[in-house]
Design a protein around this motif. Structure first.
Motif, PDB file in Angstrom:
ATOM      1  N   VAL A 128       3.549  -6.418  -7.784  1.00 34.60           N
ATOM      2  CA  VAL A 128       3.306  -5.124  -7.134  1.00 34.60           C
ATOM      3  C   VAL A 128       2.736  -5.294  -5.733  1.00 34.60           C
ATOM      4  CG1 VAL A 128       2.875  -3.950  -9.332  1.00 34.60           C
ATOM      5  CG2 VAL A 128       0.949  -4.894  -8.056  1.00 34.60           C
ATOM      6  N   LEU A 129       2.958  -4.268  -4.927  1.00 33.66           N
ATOM      7  CA  LEU A 129       2.252  -4.054  -3.666  1.00 33.66           C
ATOM      8  C   LEU A 129       1.666  -2.653  -3.749  1.00 33.66           C
ATOM      9  CD1 LEU A 129       1.458  -4.635  -0.706  1.00 33.66           C
ATOM     10  CD2 LEU A 129       3.736  -3.798  -0.036  1.00 33.66           C
ATOM     11  N   LEU A 173       1.176   2.662  -6.046  1.00 32.12           N
ATOM     12  CA  LEU A 173       2.256   1.676  -6.000  1.00 32.12           C
ATOM     13  C   LEU A 173       3.161   1.928  -4.796  1.00 32.12           C
ATOM     14  CD1 LEU A 173       2.348  -0.422  -8.262  1.00 32.12           C
ATOM     15  CD2 LEU A 173       4.314   0.777  -9.219  1.00 32.12           C
ATOM     16  N   ILE A 174       3.385   0.863  -3.993  1.00 35.68           N
ATOM     17  CA  ILE A 174       4.311   0.925  -2.864  1.00 35.68           C
ATOM     18  C   ILE A 174       5.625   0.237  -3.223  1.00 35.68           C
ATOM     19  CG2 ILE A 174       4.744   0.102  -0.498  1.00 35.68           C
ATOM     20  CD1 ILE A 174       1.770   0.345   0.022  1.00 35.68           C
ATOM     21  N   ALA A 175       5.519  -0.877  -3.942  1.00 38.68           N
ATOM     22  CA  ALA A 175       6.708  -1.640  -4.340  1.00 38.68           C
ATOM     23  C   ALA A 175       6.412  -2.355  -5.647  1.00 38.68           C
ATOM     24  CB  ALA A 175       7.096  -2.643  -3.259  1.00 38.68           C
ATOM     25  N   LEU A 192       6.697  -5.819   3.918  1.00 39.10           N
ATOM     26  CA  LEU A 192       6.235  -4.479   3.546  1.00 39.10           C
ATOM     27  C   LEU A 192       4.714  -4.408   3.559  1.00 39.10           C
ATOM     28  CD1 LEU A 192       8.605  -3.512   0.579  1.00 39.10           C
ATOM     29  CD2 LEU A 192       8.674  -2.644   2.928  1.00 39.10           C
ATOM     30  N   TYR A 193       4.075  -5.492   3.156  1.00 34.92           N
ATOM     31  CA  TYR A 193       2.612  -5.569   3.168  1.00 34.92           C
ATOM     32  C   TYR A 193       2.088  -5.427   4.596  1.00 34.92           C
ATOM     33  CZ  TYR A 193      -1.907  -7.427   1.421  1.00 34.92           C
ATOM     34  OH  TYR A 193      -3.219  -7.599   1.052  1.00 34.92           O
ATOM     35  N   CYS A 194       2.716  -6.123   5.532  1.00 37.35           N
ATOM     36  CA  CYS A 194       2.320  -6.013   6.941  1.00 37.35           C
ATOM     37  C   CYS A 194       2.514  -4.594   7.451  1.00 37.35           C
ATOM     38  CB  CYS A 194       3.132  -6.987   7.795  1.00 37.35           C
ATOM     39  SG  CYS A 194       2.746  -8.727   7.529  1.00 37.35           S
ATOM     40  N   LEU A 195       3.677  -4.013   7.177  1.00 41.39           N
ATOM     41  CA  LEU A 195       3.971  -2.662   7.651  1.00 41.39           C
ATOM     42  C   LEU A 195       2.980  -1.644   7.086  1.00 41.39           C
ATOM     43  CD1 LEU A 195       7.881  -2.461   7.471  1.00 41.39           C
ATOM     44  CD2 LEU A 195       6.452  -2.853   9.488  1.00 41.39           C
ATOM     45  N   ILE A 206       5.353   3.932   3.538  1.00 36.85           N
ATOM     46  CA  ILE A 206       6.375   3.163   2.843  1.00 36.85           C
ATOM     47  C   ILE A 206       6.795   3.903   1.583  1.00 36.85           C
ATOM     48  CG2 ILE A 206       6.966   0.936   1.831  1.00 36.85           C
ATOM     49  CD1 ILE A 206       6.225   0.695   4.753  1.00 36.85           C
ATOM     50  N   GLU A 207       8.088   4.198   1.474  1.00 35.49           N
ATOM     51  CA  GLU A 207       8.604   4.799   0.249  1.00 35.49           C
ATOM     52  C   GLU A 207       8.614   3.751  -0.861  1.00 35.49           C
ATOM     53  OE1 GLU A 207      12.408   6.541   0.871  1.00 35.49           O
ATOM     54  OE2 GLU A 207      11.703   8.006   2.346  1.00 35.49           O
ATOM     55  N   LEU A 208       8.501   4.192  -2.107  1.00 36.95           N
ATOM     56  CA  LEU A 208       8.457   3.277  -3.231  1.00 36.95           C
ATOM     57  C   LEU A 208       9.721   2.418  -3.286  1.00 36.95           C
ATOM     58  CD1 LEU A 208       6.946   2.343  -5.782  1.00 36.95           C
ATOM     59  CD2 LEU A 208       8.200   4.105  -7.051  1.00 36.95           C
TER      60      LEU A 208
END
Length: 372
Positions: free
Chosen positions: A207-208, A214-216, A300-303, A310-312
């Protein structure tokens, strides 16, 4: 978005860890990322990666000097985001956040209480019980103590409360004598945890998150293991499981988690419920596999840390083999080597072809050590 430049500059301060390869593989897929790596290894093979713009050697030191050097590099190179990738570095930064000069340039991280709750198996057990999140019935054992296991049902799983990467120190036992032998053989300086072994199957959820949301995510089901089911996956399928994701959302919300994590779940076939086994509070073995399946976790973590919405994200349903998994497959079926399209699309070979110098240097170093 906090960063207005077209290019993002990323500083990885713990480049000596083995997961650096997977992070660089992921970031190599993005053109607008400039990567700086700080490492305590002077001549590590990753130094020769074409995707590392600047490799900075900094010998091991105390945490104060280590963070001071991070601050220096952030200033010198105008770094946008500092991205620690492994447990020890993440914990050192979280514990010493007051020493970080540019905290706004640090990736999103959990607070120290929740980091410890997730990363220490004994504290995690207490947290799960407090928040009514299913987990195996367990017993926490202090160093140099022999456990009283009368209230637990065999078989049992025993492991140290932290560490134990790659399956080290983890053992399934089926008798009281085997339990006593485990503690006579393994002299841990930390606590251990004994868990009832659950009849069922394992799923791994990566997960992120940001502030508990939850982002990803990606779910892995192992198909090939290094040396038995308690050791790392070297082959797996990316799958979907709605029930598991809902359980994961509840878990990460309870920890108010920010950052990445790798969660081991086991499905209890008797009680028909997913139970948390443990959480790895860092990037994981095969992080780059997820980028092949559609999720570039480091990017994605950086963004997200830079303030982007960030969409899921979730992965495609594909199979994957690590280099070790490929070697095992070749040994089992030599004709597998002719499945070139599959090998390119479902393994890290694509990364080695684009960035061959690190692996060439590593092979040369092994050859030199053993034969020259």
């Amino acid at each position: 978005m906090k960063n207005n430049k077209n290019q993002i500059s990323v500083l990885i301060p713990d480049g000596e860890t083995h997961v650096i390869l997977y992070i660089i593989n992921c970031l190599s897929l993005v053109k607008d990322v400039k990567v700086y790596v700080m490492s305590s290894k002077k001549n590590d093979h990753m130094k020769y990666s074409r995707y590392i713009d600047t490799y900075i050697y900094y010998p091991e030191s105390d945490c104060s000097n280590w963070i001071s050097h991070i601050n220096h590099l952030v200033e010198k190179h105008d770094i946008d985001i500092v991205l620690p990738i492994y447990e020890m570095s993440i914990k050192t930064i979280v514990e010493n956040i007051h020493l970080i000069k540019y905290s706004d340039k640090l990736c999103d991280l959990p607070n120290i209480k929740n980091l410890n709750a997730a990363g220490n198996k004994d504290l995690l057990y207490l947290h799960l019980n407090e928040h009514n999140i299913p987990c195996p019935k367990s017993l926490i054992v202090k160093p140099d103590e022999l456990p009283e296991i009368e209230n637990l049902k065999f078989p049992l799983l025993i492991k140290p409360v932290f560490g134990g990467g790659g399956g080290k120190g983890i053992e399934i036992v089926e008798t009281k004598d085997a339990v006593l032998n485990y503690y006579k053989t393994n002299k841990f300086t930390c606590k251990t945890i004994i868990q009832e072994f659950i009849e069922g199957y394992d799923l791994c959820c990566n997960v992120l998150c940001k502030d508990g949301e939850l982002i990803a995510y990606s779910i892995q089901k192992g198909t090939l293991f290094r040396d038995g089911i308690l050791t790392p996956q070297i082959g797996f399928d990316f799958i979907e499981n709605e029930e598991l994701i809902e359980s994961t959302k509840k878990l990460m919300k309870s920890l108010n988690w920010s950052g990445v994590a790798n969660i081991d779940w086991r499905y209890d076939e008797t009680n028909k419920v997913f139970k948390v086994i443990e959480i790895n509070t860092r990037f994981w073995l095969g992080t780059d596999a997820s980028s092949i399946a559609g999720i570039n976790y480091p990017y994605l973590y950086c963004l997200s840390s830079l303030g982007n919405e960030i969409e899921l994200h979730k992965t495609e349903s594909i199979s994957y083999l690590s280099l070790e998994g490929l070697a095992r497959s070749f040994k089992k079926n030599p004709f597998f080597i002719f499945r070139l399209k599959y090998i390119y699309n479902h393994s890290p070979v694509r990364f080695q072809l684009k960035d061959p110098l690190p692996i060439i240097y590593k092979l040369y170093a092994v050859f030199k050590k053993n034969f020259l």
